[in-house]
Design a protein around this motif. Structure first.
Motif, PDB file in Angstrom:
ATOM      1  N   LEU A  57      10.159  -2.596  -7.751  1.00 36.80           N
ATOM      2  CA  LEU A  57      11.086  -1.467  -7.709  1.00 36.80           C
ATOM      3  C   LEU A  57      10.500  -0.312  -6.904  1.00 36.80           C
ATOM      4  CD1 LEU A  57      12.527  -1.406 -11.338  1.00 36.80           C
ATOM      5  CD2 LEU A  57      13.772  -1.739  -9.204  1.00 36.80           C
ATOM      6  N   VAL A  58       9.235  -0.055  -7.175  1.00 29.26           N
ATOM      7  CA  VAL A  58       8.593   1.060  -6.476  1.00 29.26           C
ATOM      8  C   VAL A  58       8.553   0.806  -4.974  1.00 29.26           C
ATOM      9  CG1 VAL A  58       6.420   2.303  -6.181  1.00 29.26           C
ATOM     10  CG2 VAL A  58       7.263   1.779  -8.477  1.00 29.26           C
ATOM     11  N   SER A  59       8.425  -0.458  -4.611  1.00 28.81           N
ATOM     12  CA  SER A  59       8.337  -0.778  -3.186  1.00 28.81           C
ATOM     13  C   SER A  59       9.660  -0.517  -2.467  1.00 28.81           C
ATOM     14  CB  SER A  59       7.902  -2.234  -2.977  1.00 28.81           C
ATOM     15  OG  SER A  59       8.974  -3.108  -3.227  1.00 28.81           O
ATOM     16  N   ASN A  81      10.371   0.573   3.979  1.00 29.50           N
ATOM     17  CA  ASN A  81       9.025   0.466   3.419  1.00 29.50           C
ATOM     18  C   ASN A  81       8.296  -0.774   3.919  1.00 29.50           C
ATOM     19  OD1 ASN A  81       9.031   2.790   1.988  1.00 29.50           O
ATOM     20  ND2 ASN A  81       9.450   1.847  -0.004  1.00 29.50           N
ATOM     21  N   TYR A  82       8.983  -1.920   3.827  1.00 28.38           N
ATOM     22  CA  TYR A  82       8.324  -3.161   4.234  1.00 28.38           C
ATOM     23  C   TYR A  82       8.038  -3.149   5.735  1.00 28.38           C
ATOM     24  CZ  TYR A  82       8.637  -5.185  -0.385  1.00 28.38           C
ATOM     25  OH  TYR A  82       8.445  -5.428  -1.712  1.00 28.38           O
ATOM     26  N   ALA A  85       5.006  -0.893   6.212  1.00 24.21           N
ATOM     27  CA  ALA A  85       3.758  -1.528   5.787  1.00 24.21           C
ATOM     28  C   ALA A  85       3.339  -2.607   6.781  1.00 24.21           C
ATOM     29  CB  ALA A  85       3.919  -2.137   4.392  1.00 24.21           C
ATOM     30  N   LEU A  86       4.284  -3.482   7.104  1.00 22.40           N
ATOM     31  CA  LEU A  86       3.951  -4.629   7.951  1.00 22.40           C
ATOM     32  C   LEU A  86       3.626  -4.204   9.372  1.00 22.40           C
ATOM     33  CD1 LEU A  86       6.463  -7.368   6.803  1.00 22.40           C
ATOM     34  CD2 LEU A  86       3.967  -7.488   6.717  1.00 22.40           C
ATOM     35  N   ILE A  87       4.496  -3.385   9.945  1.00 20.52           N
ATOM     36  CA  ILE A  87       4.345  -3.082  11.367  1.00 20.52           C
ATOM     37  C   ILE A  87       3.616  -1.763  11.589  1.00 20.52           C
ATOM     38  CG2 ILE A  87       5.589  -2.695  13.547  1.00 20.52           C
ATOM     39  CD1 ILE A  87       7.773  -4.613  12.116  1.00 20.52           C
ATOM     40  N   MET A 268       3.729   2.443  -0.639  1.00 20.63           N
ATOM     41  CA  MET A 268       3.123   1.555   0.360  1.00 20.63           C
ATOM     42  C   MET A 268       2.201   0.536  -0.308  1.00 20.63           C
ATOM     43  SD  MET A 268       3.967   1.683   3.451  1.00 20.63           S
ATOM     44  CE  MET A 268       5.623   1.966   2.873  1.00 20.63           C
ATOM     45  N   VAL A 269       1.406   1.010  -1.276  1.00 14.81           N
ATOM     46  CA  VAL A 269       0.473   0.102  -1.952  1.00 14.81           C
ATOM     47  C   VAL A 269       1.247  -0.972  -2.712  1.00 14.81           C
ATOM     48  CG1 VAL A 269      -1.282  -0.064  -3.751  1.00 14.81           C
ATOM     49  CG2 VAL A 269      -1.350   1.813  -2.126  1.00 14.81           C
ATOM     50  N   MET A 270       2.340  -0.558  -3.358  1.00 16.70           N
ATOM     51  CA  MET A 270       3.132  -1.548  -4.090  1.00 16.70           C
ATOM     52  C   MET A 270       3.825  -2.515  -3.129  1.00 16.70           C
ATOM     53  SD  MET A 270       2.567  -1.149  -7.243  1.00 16.70           S
ATOM     54  CE  MET A 270       0.933  -0.465  -6.985  1.00 16.70           C
ATOM     55  N   THR A 271       4.275  -1.997  -2.005  1.00 21.47           N
ATOM     56  CA  THR A 271       4.867  -2.871  -0.991  1.00 21.47           C
ATOM     57  C   THR A 271       3.850  -3.914  -0.534  1.00 21.47           C
ATOM     58  OG1 THR A 271       6.174  -0.987  -0.252  1.00 21.47           O
ATOM     59  CG2 THR A 271       6.087  -2.883   1.218  1.00 21.47           C
ATOM     60  N   GLY A 272       2.642  -3.438  -0.253  1.00 23.18           N
ATOM     61  CA  GLY A 272       1.582  -4.359   0.168  1.00 23.18           C
ATOM     62  C   GLY A 272       1.270  -5.369  -0.929  1.00 23.18           C
TER      63      GLY A 272
END
Lengths: 300, 379, 294
Positions: A57-59, A81-82, A85-87, A268-272
């Motif tokens: 959810l946080v992501s 977000n994703y 993080a990714l790019i 970002m950390v949660m996305t990662g």
């Protein structure tokens, strides 16, 4: 004395009562029981999933701060977000490194271990038991026990900060050899004897008979090894300095630092974290049957 | 097709001797069965011939070629296993051709032709695209045979090939195996623990015990002239009775004397040496019968157990402290505890040395003295 | 009288074994031997190695910090073993007793097996955060001051919960498999005798699956000792004040923060001996319980 007599009497009365119940009553009792069990199981599942659910959810939120249950609504920033993080933060590089490392280790281990298990089960040669023990004994030498001298050795070889350092030391696997050996021993001996009488060589036997007959186990050990390699943290942490070569586990921490400070960092950390969890989780869900089957072999 | 000769072959596993210096000659085209209790060395012998085990001592010859150290694939043998040893992930066709293709001395057309021929003979030509898991036990057995057949080997080696089938199918496959052999006349060595299989299939039966060959003979001679107590007791069901007796001599008359009987022994070789000593009297259950009334030629015994088998009545009896079995006429009116008079067919008696177990005397030898054997064996 | 050992070419055998043997030799045995050797030196990358004999071990024995780390590790591992196995046993039994949908529950419960420990650490750091954690306000409402960044026992408990959470799934995999192998007839006998559910679990199932439980005790101990490194590193860095400074983290710091490789090697040797004793213990225990294994 009197007490035990009383207990026995009560038990007898209860038994006769339950025997007297009608079938539909018993079915109903059974059904409510099952319902209770299902409710309990669902609660357990919820509790186990909850931390990752929160992370997911946080992501999706822009600000990564959730301080009350009321904050637990999906945000609209999943995609951005994703992507960020990714790019933007180049997490794709860590993911790719982890992926390449894991695939290389799985493939390498499979080949190396298949050959070793083939010899250990189907060859006759002196000191065979000693060789098998030599391989099994490595179970006593996990990474934490030897990473200090291994670090020195790798550095002396000039192999620190290389792909070599995070793959080759993992290639010998007592666990894989052991699982394959156990599986081969469950294949009737007459198959290899037939092959021998027919003049089928060891490698052709391995390729045309053993491997096709071991599909489930091979998939199972591959998942086990992939998860094991993907989740490696300590060794890449000490041996890899170059960010371009770092793996996702350690990359997460770098992400924490890179994603500036403040509230955005947490989303970002949660996305990662979710990204890092996905590959091994997907394998587990896809190949759960083979995985469970292989685990039952491992324990023997 | 070829003959197989084992000379002084010995096999040890980590100091345990499985095969104790056996000699065996199997003529070209013969169907030889090897029978014995489990652990007698019969399977090891077969595996030595196949080349799956290497002899510790001695030589193995096929035709005029010594094959003792030769790899199995260069011996031109085909083997059929108890559990069929089919590759579960391959179709029937691939199972049959897999080994042939490895051997590499068959062309593709040849393989196709051979497969067609063999599967037609075995009546499995419509199963070629199935996998072993979809076949019945009998069908799997045929596929295993087919795989051996297509190789067109010099020698067929079969290790308990019918043991995993149910009783009915086993009898059917037995007949088919016999037919196959009369058709192809390939030298066949067949290991089994089942004496009926050994007797019905083999031109020659090799009886093994404890790593040694006890006797090699035609099935009937094995039954009629067992050379050792082991063979006498192993072949035939229920087993031959063994009664300890003293041999008494009165002029040219010999008698076997037990606690409650004196049985006259017809004149034949061996009696003279046996006279005056203890011996084991071998009597098959069907050579004994319940007499209508007690007279001089009968002796009394107590019935302990009765087992009606339908076509006969199996009686367990006791005389003195010796127990034995006999086949009585069905519906004979006897009960456990009865004392009945018994007579014995004296020309079917055997004497064995109580120490060595070797046969001393066969009563029937008086009628058929000639002993011929195409299979030579030294014990 | 059948054997699978039909191939006898020793050269072939040697060639096929070579990769496993070489990698084991170079990257597993040699470093271990070298760790023993290094443990007699004062070694650092910068100043070269100086032989000091048993000095490192003497230092270890005299270091109250190290002894504390040993105690914390043992306590932590013990809590992990007990916590994980108690929770996993309950969950496994629950799944075992359910009639329909077992497979779905199983996957929904065992997935943390695939969970990277680093992710487990970060997620727990986040949700249990003393300032911004989602449950912090509720727990503080109960009168507990959530301050595990500075409170040692609290930090220990938070890392422990994260460690248990990650490891329960692995245990459930083995326990449900073992429970599934308990003969149906035993369950029926117990039911006919009117044995209650809990009694059935403790008196019938647990003894029967004891070989599996022994195996899991060892796996969980090793997990508690070593695999929790990422959680400690990401959540507490061994703190506060050494409250979560388990041996492996202590070893890591000695080698890669203080660069005392000789001293670190001595610590590695101690760990190696600990793993050896554990494995030996499993060997002896599973021998003892072999009766139940069937």
């Amino acid at each position: 004395m009197l007490g035990s007599l009383l207990t026995a009497l009560t038990a007898a009365v209860e038994r006769s009562q339950s025997a007297g119940r009608t079938t539909s009553e018993r079915i109903r009792r059974f059904e409510t029981e099952q319902l209770t069990l299902h409710v309990l199981a669902a609660t357990v599942v919820f509790l186990i999933v909850l931390p990752v659910l929160i992370a997911a959810l946080v992501s999706t939120k822009r600000a990564g701060i959730v301080t009350s249950i009321g904050d637990l609504v999906p945000g609209g920033h999943a995609l951005s977000n994703y992507r960020r993080a990714l790019i933007g933060l180049e997490f794709w590089r860590f993911m790719l490194n982890s992926f390449v490392m894991s695939v290389a280790v799985v493939v390498g281990k499979l080949i190396v271990s298949l050959l070793a298990a083939l010899v250990i089960v189907y060859y006759r040669f002196p000191y065979k038991n000693a060789v098998f023990l030599f391989i099994l004994f490595t179970l006593l030498l996990p990474v934490p026990v030897r990473f200090v001298p291994l670090y020195r050795l790798t550095t002396e070889l000039g192999m620190n900060n290389t792909f070599f350092a995070i793959t080759v030391p993992y290639l010998a696997s007592a666990t894989t050899v052991f699982i394959l050996r156990q599986h081969f021993l469950s294949i009737p001996a007459s198959l290899v004897e037939t092959a021998k009488v027919d003049g089928v060589g060891p490698l052709r036997f391995l390729w045309s008979v053993l491997i096709p007959m071991s599909r489930a186990v091979l998939v199972g050990v591959s998942v086990i090894m992939f998860v094991y390699t993907w989740n490696q943290y300590l060794w890449p942490l000490v041996i890899i300095n170059a960010e371009s070569l770092q793996v996702a586990q350690v990359g997460l921490n770098l992400l924490r630092g890179q994603a500036s400070t403040g509230e955005v960092a947490w989303s970002m950390v949660m996305t990662g974290s979710i990204l890092t969890l996905l590959p091994p989780l997907a394998l587990l869900v896809l190949f759960r049957r083979q995985l469970l089957e292989t685990f039952t072999i491992q324990q023997k | 097709m070829t003959d197989v000769t084992l000379q002084d072959v010995r096999k040890e596993f980590d100091g345990v001797v499985a095969v104790k210096n056996i000699d065996l000659q199997i003529p070209d085209g013969a169907f030889v069965t090897v029978v014995g209790p489990s652990g007698c060395g019969k399977s090891t012998t077969l595996r030595l011939i196949a080349g799956l085990e290497q002899a510790t001592e001695g030589t193995i010859q096929m035709g005029d070629q010594e094959v003792t150290g030769v790899e199995p694939k260069d011996r031109d043998v085909a083997m059929v296993f108890q559990n069929y040893a089919l590759y579960p992930h391959m179709t029937v066709r691939r199972n049959i051709t897999f080994g042939m293709k490895s051997a590499g001395d068959f062309s593709d057309e040849e393989i196709d032709r051979q497969v067609e021929e063999a599967t037609a003979v075995l009546d499995i030509d419509d199963l070629l695209d199935r996998k072993p898991g979809e076949l019945s036990g009998g069908e799997r057995q045929r596929v295993a045979l087919g795989r051996a057949l297509v190789r067109d080997p010099e020698v067929f080696l079969m290790d308990e090939p019918l043991s995993n089938l149910d009783a009915k199918l086993r009898i059917k496959m037995r007949a088919e195996l016999a037919k196959l052999h009369s058709e192809f006349e390939t030298t066949t060595i067949y290991v089994t623990h089942d004496q009926t299989e050994a007797m019905t299939l083999g031109d020659r039966v090799v009886v093994m015990n404890d790593g040694r060959i006890q006797q090699v003979d035609s099935p009937q001679r094995l039954y009629d002239y067992p050379e050792t107590r082991f063979v006498a007791e192993f072949i035939g069901d229920p087993a031959m009775n063994m009664l300890s007796v003293d041999i008494s001599r009165d002029g040219t008359e010999y008698e076997a004397v037990g606690p409650s009987f004196r049985i006259p022994l017809p004149e034949a070789d061996g009696l003279e040496t046996a006279a005056g000593a203890k011996a084991l009297l071998g009597v098959r259950p069907e050579s004994l019968s319940v007499a209508d009334s007690a007279d001089r030629s009968s002796f009394p015994a107590e019935v302990t157990v009765t087992e009606p088998l339908g076509d006969s009545l199996l009686l367990e009896c006791r005389t003195g402290d010796q127990e034995f079995k006999l086949h009585a006429e069905p519906r004979t009116a006897v009960e456990p505890g009865d004392r009945v008079p018994l007579t014995v067919e004296t020309e079917r008696l055997h004497l064995f040395d109580p120490q060595t177990g070797e046969a001393i005397y066969h009563a029937a030898a008086a009628q058929s003295p000639e002993v011929t054997s195409t299979v030579d064996s030294t014990i | 009288m059948s054997t699978r050992e039909v191939f006898t070419d020793r050269l072939q055998a040697g060639v096929l074994l070579l990769p496993t043997m070489v990698v084991s030799m170079v990257f597993l045995y040699y470093p271990t031997v070298r760790a023993v050797g290094l443990s007699f030196y004062r070694a650092s990358l910068a100043r070269g190695d100086v032989f000091v004999g048993l000095e490192n071990y003497r230092r270890l024995a005299g270091s109250s910090e190290y002894l504390r780390s040993v105690l914390i590790s043992v306590l932590f591992a013990a809590c992990v073993v007990v916590g994980v196995m108690a929770v996993a046993l309950c969950i496994s039994f629950l799944i075992h007793e359910i009639n329909v949908g077992k497979g779905v529950y199983l996957v929904a419960v065992i997935w943390p097996y695939a969970l990277p420990p680093a992710v487990a650490g970060l997620v727990f750091l986040f949700i249990a955060h003393p300032n911004i954690g989602i449950f912090t306000s509720y727990i503080e409402a109960l009168g507990v001051d959530v301050n595990w960044f500075s409170n040692g026992p609290q930090a220990f408990v938070v890392v422990l919960i994260a460690a248990v959470w990650k490891q329960v799934g692995y245990n459930v995999i083995f326990m449900t498999a073992a429970l599934g192998n308990v003969p149906e007839s035993l369950t029926e006998t117990a039911e006919l005798d009117g044995v209650s559910r809990t009694q059935r679990l403790l008196r019938v199932y647990v003894p029967i699956i004891s070989p599996t439980l022994v195996f899991l005790v060892i796996m969980n101990t090793i997990y508690g000792f070593f695999r929790t490194f990422p959680m400690v590193d990401l959540m507490t860095k061994g703190g506060p004040a050494g409250a979560t400074n388990i041996l492996i983290y202590d070893l890591y710091r000695t080698a890669f923060q203080f660069y005392e490789f000789g001293f670190a090697s001595a610590k590695s040797v101690v760990l190696f001996i600990a793993v050896g004793l554990l494995m030996y213990g499993q060997f002896r225990l599973s021998d003892k319980y072999a009766y139940y294994g069937g």
